[in-house]
Structure formats: structure tokens, C-alpha cells
Motif scaffolding. Structure first.
Motif, PDB file in Angstrom:
ATOM      1  N   GLU A 161     121.406  57.212 127.192  1.00 58.15           N
ATOM      2  CA  GLU A 161     121.404  56.379 128.396  1.00 58.15           C
ATOM      3  C   GLU A 161     122.095  55.035 128.118  1.00 58.15           C
ATOM      4  N   ILE A 162     121.826  54.454 126.974  1.00 57.04           N
ATOM      5  CA  ILE A 162     122.473  53.190 126.591  1.00 57.04           C
ATOM      6  C   ILE A 162     123.978  53.380 126.483  1.00 57.04           C
ATOM      7  N   VAL A 163     124.386  54.450 125.808  1.00 53.41           N
ATOM      8  CA  VAL A 163     125.816  54.729 125.606  1.00 53.41           C
ATOM      9  C   VAL A 163     126.512  54.961 126.948  1.00 53.41           C
ATOM     10  N   ARG A 164     125.875  55.727 127.835  1.00 53.63           N
ATOM     11  CA  ARG A 164     126.472  55.965 129.164  1.00 53.63           C
ATOM     12  C   ARG A 164     126.582  54.667 129.958  1.00 53.63           C
ATOM     13  N   GLY A 165     125.674  53.735 129.726  1.00 55.02           N
ATOM     14  CA  GLY A 165     125.691  52.462 130.438  1.00 55.02           C
ATOM     15  C   GLY A 165     126.728  51.471 129.943  1.00 55.02           C
ATOM     16  N   LEU A 166     127.297  51.720 128.775  1.00 56.80           N
ATOM     17  CA  LEU A 166     128.326  50.819 128.249  1.00 56.80           C
ATOM     18  C   LEU A 166     129.659  51.102 128.943  1.00 56.80           C
ATOM     19  N   ARG A 167     130.156  50.149 129.647  1.00 57.10           N
ATOM     20  CA  ARG A 167     131.433  50.293 130.351  1.00 57.10           C
ATOM     21  C   ARG A 167     132.586  49.975 129.405  1.00 57.10           C
ATOM     22  N   ALA A 168     133.746  50.541 129.696  1.00 57.01           N
ATOM     23  CA  ALA A 168     134.930  50.352 128.845  1.00 57.01           C
ATOM     24  C   ALA A 168     135.277  48.874 128.692  1.00 57.01           C
ATOM     25  N   VAL A 169     135.111  48.085 129.750  1.00 50.56           N
ATOM     26  CA  VAL A 169     135.425  46.653 129.686  1.00 50.56           C
ATOM     27  C   VAL A 169     134.532  45.961 128.654  1.00 50.56           C
ATOM     28  N   GLU A 170     133.244  46.301 128.657  1.00 53.45           N
ATOM     29  CA  GLU A 170     132.317  45.702 127.710  1.00 53.45           C
ATOM     30  C   GLU A 170     132.621  46.144 126.274  1.00 53.45           C
ATOM     31  N   VAL A 171     132.907  47.435 126.102  1.00 57.14           N
ATOM     32  CA  VAL A 171     133.234  47.946 124.763  1.00 57.14           C
ATOM     33  C   VAL A 171     134.508  47.277 124.258  1.00 57.14           C
ATOM     34  N   SER A 172     135.498  47.132 125.108  1.00 54.83           N
ATOM     35  CA  SER A 172     136.731  46.467 124.710  1.00 54.83           C
ATOM     36  C   SER A 172     136.473  45.015 124.319  1.00 54.83           C
ATOM     37  N   ARG A 173     135.655  44.330 125.098  1.00 49.11           N
ATOM     38  CA  ARG A 173     135.323  42.932 124.778  1.00 49.11           C
ATOM     39  C   ARG A 173     134.628  42.839 123.422  1.00 49.11           C
ATOM     40  N   LEU A 174     133.770  43.793 123.131  1.00 49.62           N
ATOM     41  CA  LEU A 174     133.054  43.803 121.854  1.00 49.62           C
ATOM     42  C   LEU A 174     133.954  44.129 120.665  1.00 49.62           C
ATOM     43  N   THR A 175     134.921  44.999 120.873  1.00 48.01           N
ATOM     44  CA  THR A 175     135.657  45.580 119.740  1.00 48.01           C
ATOM     45  C   THR A 175     137.090  45.095 119.557  1.00 48.01           C
ATOM     46  N   ARG A 176     137.637  44.390 120.496  1.00 47.24           N
ATOM     47  CA  ARG A 176     139.043  43.994 120.329  1.00 47.24           C
ATOM     48  C   ARG A 176     139.132  42.674 119.564  1.00 47.24           C
ATOM     49  N   TYR A 177     139.369  42.800 118.315  1.00 45.71           N
ATOM     50  CA  TYR A 177     139.587  41.634 117.457  1.00 45.71           C
ATOM     51  C   TYR A 177     141.029  41.166 117.648  1.00 45.71           C
ATOM     52  N   ASP A 178     141.247  39.881 117.460  1.00 43.39           N
ATOM     53  CA  ASP A 178     142.592  39.331 117.618  1.00 43.39           C
ATOM     54  C   ASP A 178     143.601  39.995 116.682  1.00 43.39           C
ATOM     55  N   TYR A 179     143.179  40.285 115.447  1.00 43.78           N
ATOM     56  CA  TYR A 179     144.130  40.887 114.501  1.00 43.78           C
ATOM     57  C   TYR A 179     144.554  42.288 114.951  1.00 43.78           C
ATOM     58  N   ILE A 180     143.677  42.991 115.646  1.00 44.58           N
ATOM     59  CA  ILE A 180     144.038  44.332 116.137  1.00 44.58           C
ATOM     60  C   ILE A 180     145.041  44.211 117.269  1.00 44.58           C
ATOM     61  N   LEU A 181     144.784  43.319 118.218  1.00 40.80           N
ATOM     62  CA  LEU A 181     145.704  43.139 119.335  1.00 40.80           C
ATOM     63  C   LEU A 181     147.052  42.637 118.874  1.00 40.80           C
ATOM     64  N   ALA A 182     147.059  41.708 117.893  1.00 43.30           N
ATOM     65  CA  ALA A 182     148.325  41.199 117.371  1.00 43.30           C
ATOM     66  C   ALA A 182     149.131  42.330 116.718  1.00 43.30           C
ATOM     67  N   ALA A 183     148.461  43.180 115.975  1.00 44.17           N
ATOM     68  CA  ALA A 183     149.164  44.299 115.322  1.00 44.17           C
ATOM     69  C   ALA A 183     149.702  45.279 116.363  1.00 44.17           C
ATOM     70  N   LEU A 184     148.930  45.564 117.399  1.00 45.10           N
ATOM     71  CA  LEU A 184     149.389  46.491 118.423  1.00 45.10           C
ATOM     72  C   LEU A 184     150.545  45.897 119.232  1.00 45.10           C
ATOM     73  N   ASN A 185     150.488  44.613 119.507  1.00 39.19           N
ATOM     74  CA  ASN A 185     151.556  43.971 120.266  1.00 39.19           C
ATOM     75  C   ASN A 185     152.844  43.867 119.454  1.00 39.19           C
ATOM     76  N   ALA A 186     152.723  43.864 118.131  1.00 39.48           N
ATOM     77  CA  ALA A 186     153.906  43.765 117.275  1.00 39.48           C
ATOM     78  C   ALA A 186     154.676  45.083 117.201  1.00 39.48           C
ATOM     79  N   LEU A 187     154.042  46.168 117.603  1.00 46.15           N
ATOM     80  CA  LEU A 187     154.714  47.493 117.534  1.00 46.15           C
ATOM     81  C   LEU A 187     155.759  47.646 118.602  1.00 46.15           C
TER      82      LEU A 187
END
Length: 187
Positions: A161-187
Motif C-alpha cells: 500500500e505504501i509503495v502504491r501510494g508513492l507517486r513518480a514525482v515524489e520518487v523522482s524528488r527523493l532520488t534525483r541527485y544533482d550528479y545523476i542529472l548532470a551526467a544524464l544531461n551531459a550525454l
């Protein structure tokens, strides 16, 4: 395994996921409590050692997640997780960043054609954004519910129930570190 260049030539997307496992069981966390001076805090707690493993893969940019419950953390269960993950995201090449757990590195692990494993440095869970997801899930556990504390199936249902309640926006906010976004944007 197909190469990244082969997927690019076919104009198939390359996606970056981070994966980890969490042991979830009846031995639930104890939280700090405020009480009057000299009064010991009271919290229901009793050691119970029934548990299961929740495997997760997270794409930080989109917040998309893939979960699978398994009975243990070993090469066989990890291979099942990889097979189901690869099947779910069959249209893309999926780069999966993991820690160095023995189950991830076992020779018997079967890696699907559309999955590439990348390993974090040993003993460094901090760069893995999935750790934040586990904290968020554990923070929502209702440790005061007697059924959740005493029955593994009730705990499983509660976590689902907890997992189903987690929305993609919230998961992204929790998990998107700046270093990950910088690496993806550099590709």
C-alpha cells in the motif's frame, strides 16, 4: 548482450536505473520518544525474525520504479529480478547501477540482453538514491498497528500500500541527485 551502440543504431532508448534491496520484516524499527523526566519511553517492541526482501529499481529522472518481492537475497533471486526487470523494460537498454553485494556479482547471475550492470565502489551506499526511497518507505510504516507488527502477510500488504501510494514525482524528488542529472544531461 547487445552493446549500447547497437541499441543507439536501432534508435532504442537507453535508460539509467539504480537498484537495491531491502529486508523488510516483523522486527520493526524503534523510534525515539519524548517523555517526562525520569519516565522511560514505552513503545511496543518484540523481536520477530520473519522477513522478506523487496527489490527495487528506480529511474531518478522520471521517478519510475520497478519492485519485486523475493524470499531472499541471493544470485538466483537476483537473476529472477533481472529477468522480470528486463522483460518489463524490453524496449530499451537499461543500465542498472548497483552496490557490490555478493548476490550481484555471483557467477551464476543471469543478466538479460537488454540490461547492463554497473557497480558502485565497495562499501559506499551513499551515492545510491534508492537508499532514500527505503528511508521514505520505512518512515511510513505503521509500527503501532498490532497486525503489521505480528503478521508477515499484513506487513507485506501494508508495504505494498505504501509503495502504491508513492507517486513518480515524489520518487523522482527523493532520488534525483544533482550528479545523476548532470551526467544524464551531459550525454
Amino acid at each position: 548482450m547487445q552493446s549500447i551502440a547497437a541499441f543507439a543504431a536501432e534508435r532504442r532508448p537507453v535508460r539509467l536505473f539504480f537498484a537495491d534491496e531491502a529486508r523488510i520484516g516483523l522486527h520493526l524499527p524503534r523510534y525515539r520518544r519524548l517523555t517526562a523526566r525520569g519516565v522511560a519511553p514505552r513503545q511496543p517492541w518484540e523481536p520477530r525474525y520473519r522477513f522478506y526482501w523487496l527489490y527495487a529499481a528506480v529511474e531518478p529522472r522520471s521517478g519510475e520504479t520497478f519492485y519485486l518481492e523475493m524470499p531472499s537475497l541471493d544470485a538466483e533471486c537476483f537473476s529472477v529480478f533481472l529477468r522480470e526487470f528486463g522483460r518489463c523494460y524490453g524496449e530499451s537498454l537499461n543500465v542498472l547501477v548497483l552496490d557490490n553485494a555478493a548476490a550481484h556479482r555471483a557467477r551464476s547471475v543471469e543478466v538479460p540482453e537488454n540490461v547492463v550492470l554497473l557497480f558502485l565502489p565497495a562499501y559506499s551506499p551513499e551515492p545510491s538514491p534508492v537508499e532514500r526511497l527505503w528511508r521514505a518507505i520505512r518512515a511510513r510504516l505503521d509500527v503501532f498497528d498490532a497486525r503489521v507488527r505480528s503478521q508477515l502477510e499484513a506487513l507485506r500488504a501494508h508495504v505494498a500500500e505504501i509503495v502504491r501510494g508513492l507517486r513518480a514525482v515524489e520518487v523522482s524528488r527523493l532520488t534525483r541527485y544533482d550528479y545523476i542529472l548532470a551526467a544524464l544531461n551531459a550525454l
